[in-house]
Design a protein around this motif. Structure first.
Motif, PDB file in Angstrom:
ATOM      1  N   ASP A 161      23.602  41.273  27.268  1.00  0.00           N
ATOM      2  CA  ASP A 161      22.919  42.486  27.704  1.00  0.00           C
ATOM      3  C   ASP A 161      23.817  43.217  28.694  1.00  0.00           C
ATOM      4  N   PRO A 162      23.796  44.556  28.688  1.00  0.00           N
ATOM      5  CA  PRO A 162      24.658  45.300  29.605  1.00  0.00           C
ATOM      6  C   PRO A 162      24.530  44.852  31.067  1.00  0.00           C
ATOM      7  N   ILE A 163      23.340  44.522  31.489  1.00  0.00           N
ATOM      8  CA  ILE A 163      23.141  44.115  32.886  1.00  0.00           C
ATOM      9  C   ILE A 163      23.824  42.780  33.200  1.00  0.00           C
ATOM     10  N   ASP A 164      24.131  41.996  32.156  1.00  0.00           N
ATOM     11  CA  ASP A 164      24.739  40.673  32.333  1.00  0.00           C
ATOM     12  C   ASP A 164      26.255  40.663  32.162  1.00  0.00           C
ATOM     13  N   VAL A 165      26.869  41.829  31.966  1.00  0.00           N
ATOM     14  CA  VAL A 165      28.324  41.891  31.817  1.00  0.00           C
ATOM     15  C   VAL A 165      28.966  41.618  33.181  1.00  0.00           C
ATOM     16  N   PRO A 166      29.867  40.634  33.260  1.00  0.00           N
ATOM     17  CA  PRO A 166      30.549  40.386  34.540  1.00  0.00           C
ATOM     18  C   PRO A 166      31.289  41.652  35.006  1.00  0.00           C
ATOM     19  N   PRO A 167      31.356  41.892  36.317  1.00  0.00           N
ATOM     20  CA  PRO A 167      31.931  43.133  36.843  1.00  0.00           C
ATOM     21  C   PRO A 167      33.431  43.292  36.642  1.00  0.00           C
ATOM     22  N   THR A 168      34.125  42.236  36.212  1.00  0.00           N
ATOM     23  CA  THR A 168      35.575  42.306  36.028  1.00  0.00           C
ATOM     24  C   THR A 168      35.982  42.395  34.559  1.00  0.00           C
ATOM     25  N   VAL A 169      35.021  42.656  33.669  1.00  0.00           N
ATOM     26  CA  VAL A 169      35.282  42.736  32.224  1.00  0.00           C
ATOM     27  C   VAL A 169      35.471  44.193  31.810  1.00  0.00           C
ATOM     28  N   VAL A 170      36.425  44.436  30.903  1.00  0.00           N
ATOM     29  CA  VAL A 170      36.681  45.776  30.370  1.00  0.00           C
ATOM     30  C   VAL A 170      35.628  46.092  29.310  1.00  0.00           C
ATOM     31  N   THR A 171      34.830  47.121  29.585  1.00  0.00           N
ATOM     32  CA  THR A 171      33.831  47.600  28.629  1.00  0.00           C
ATOM     33  C   THR A 171      34.217  49.029  28.243  1.00  0.00           C
ATOM     34  N   MET A 172      33.491  49.601  27.308  1.00  0.00           N
ATOM     35  CA  MET A 172      33.750  50.989  26.941  1.00  0.00           C
ATOM     36  C   MET A 172      33.559  51.874  28.164  1.00  0.00           C
ATOM     37  N   ASN A 173      34.462  52.842  28.335  1.00  0.00           N
ATOM     38  CA  ASN A 173      34.469  53.789  29.449  1.00  0.00           C
ATOM     39  C   ASN A 173      34.874  53.162  30.778  1.00  0.00           C
ATOM     40  N   SER A 174      35.418  51.949  30.731  1.00  0.00           N
ATOM     41  CA  SER A 174      35.968  51.324  31.941  1.00  0.00           C
ATOM     42  C   SER A 174      37.356  51.892  32.209  1.00  0.00           C
ATOM     43  N   THR A 175      37.699  51.986  33.481  1.00  0.00           N
ATOM     44  CA  THR A 175      39.042  52.381  33.897  1.00  0.00           C
ATOM     45  C   THR A 175      39.746  51.122  34.400  1.00  0.00           C
ATOM     46  N   VAL A 176      40.962  50.924  33.891  1.00  0.00           N
ATOM     47  CA  VAL A 176      41.677  49.674  34.124  1.00  0.00           C
ATOM     48  C   VAL A 176      43.057  49.961  34.712  1.00  0.00           C
ATOM     49  N   ARG A 177      43.424  49.189  35.736  1.00  0.00           N
ATOM     50  CA  ARG A 177      44.768  49.285  36.318  1.00  0.00           C
ATOM     51  C   ARG A 177      45.584  48.113  35.790  1.00  0.00           C
ATOM     52  N   PHE A 178      46.761  48.433  35.246  1.00  0.00           N
ATOM     53  CA  PHE A 178      47.659  47.454  34.631  1.00  0.00           C
ATOM     54  C   PHE A 178      48.934  47.320  35.437  1.00  0.00           C
ATOM     55  N   LYS A 179      49.582  46.167  35.308  1.00  0.00           N
ATOM     56  CA  LYS A 179      50.919  45.956  35.870  1.00  0.00           C
ATOM     57  C   LYS A 179      51.821  45.465  34.757  1.00  0.00           C
ATOM     58  N   VAL A 180      52.987  46.092  34.635  1.00  0.00           N
ATOM     59  CA  VAL A 180      53.992  45.646  33.668  1.00  0.00           C
ATOM     60  C   VAL A 180      54.639  44.401  34.259  1.00  0.00           C
ATOM     61  N   GLU A 181      54.595  43.282  33.549  1.00  0.00           N
ATOM     62  CA  GLU A 181      55.070  42.001  34.088  1.00  0.00           C
ATOM     63  C   GLU A 181      56.565  41.986  34.389  1.00  0.00           C
ATOM     64  N   SER A 182      57.351  42.753  33.640  1.00  0.00           N
ATOM     65  CA  SER A 182      58.809  42.718  33.832  1.00  0.00           C
ATOM     66  C   SER A 182      59.287  43.652  34.946  1.00  0.00           C
ATOM     67  N   SER A 183      58.367  44.382  35.556  1.00  0.00           N
ATOM     68  CA  SER A 183      58.729  45.307  36.637  1.00  0.00           C
ATOM     69  C   SER A 183      57.547  45.408  37.591  1.00  0.00           C
ATOM     70  N   SER A 184      57.648  46.290  38.541  1.00  0.00           N
ATOM     71  CA  SER A 184      56.520  46.486  39.450  1.00  0.00           C
ATOM     72  C   SER A 184      55.689  47.709  39.055  1.00  0.00           C
ATOM     73  N   GLU A 185      55.997  48.273  37.881  1.00  0.00           N
ATOM     74  CA  GLU A 185      55.303  49.472  37.422  1.00  0.00           C
ATOM     75  C   GLU A 185      53.822  49.182  37.172  1.00  0.00           C
ATOM     76  N   GLU A 186      52.964  50.090  37.648  1.00  0.00           N
ATOM     77  CA  GLU A 186      51.539  50.007  37.377  1.00  0.00           C
ATOM     78  C   GLU A 186      51.077  51.317  36.759  1.00  0.00           C
ATOM     79  N   PHE A 187      50.026  51.248  35.941  1.00  0.00           N
ATOM     80  CA  PHE A 187      49.438  52.451  35.370  1.00  0.00           C
ATOM     81  C   PHE A 187      47.956  52.210  35.156  1.00  0.00           C
TER      82      PHE A 187
END
Length: 137
Positions: free
Chosen positions: A46-72
């Motif tokens: 159920d939507p109310i039971d989705v853990p807060p750290t999971v990527v769902t539709m319309n989620s905004t996610v910050r990534f880090k490229v492992e081979s550098s310090s680049e984030e996006f």
């Protein structure tokens, strides 16, 4: 082959994505089979039971490229919500469908322009509709 991480999807996202897939021609986009397979293996909650750290539709996610310090940062969206900003990725893109249901700390391979892949880690889910109390978006 590396074991794929466990994924969690809200029942609302699963229902909307199944309807989207059903509405498209069988050859509408590359990766359709992979998206369907991800939906099949996902733990649907159920939507109310989705853990807060999971990527769902319309989620905004910050990534880090492992081979550098680049984030996006990108927002995972339905195809109708794609725009020219470059800040969104469609669920119908192979990387988009790979993101759905992953959690902070998970890693995926990201195709590089011109070939090859980058290993990227989900640093943070900076916005998640369910965490914000938006269950009927």
């Amino acid at each position: 082959m590396k074991t794929r991480p466990k994924i969690i999807i809200s029942a609302l996202d699963a229902e909307r994505l199944e309807s989207l897939i059903d509405s498209l021609p069988s050859n509408a986009f590359p990766g359709k089979d992979e998206l369907e397979a991800e939906l099949m293996r996902a733990e649907v909650v159920d939507p109310i039971d989705v853990p807060p750290t999971v990527v769902t539709m319309n989620s905004t996610v910050r990534f880090k490229v492992e081979s550098s310090s680049e984030e996006f940062e990108l927002t995972l969206v339905y195809p109708k919500d794609i725009d020219a900003s470059g800040s969104k990725i469609s669920i119908l893109a192979p990387v988009g469908s790979a993101l759905l249901g992953l959690s902070q700390g998970d890693e995926i391979e990201w195709p590089k322009p011109g070939g090859g892949v980058l290993r990227v880690r989900i640093v943070e889910v900076t916005y998640q509709p369910e965490r914000a109390g938006e269950y009927h978006r």
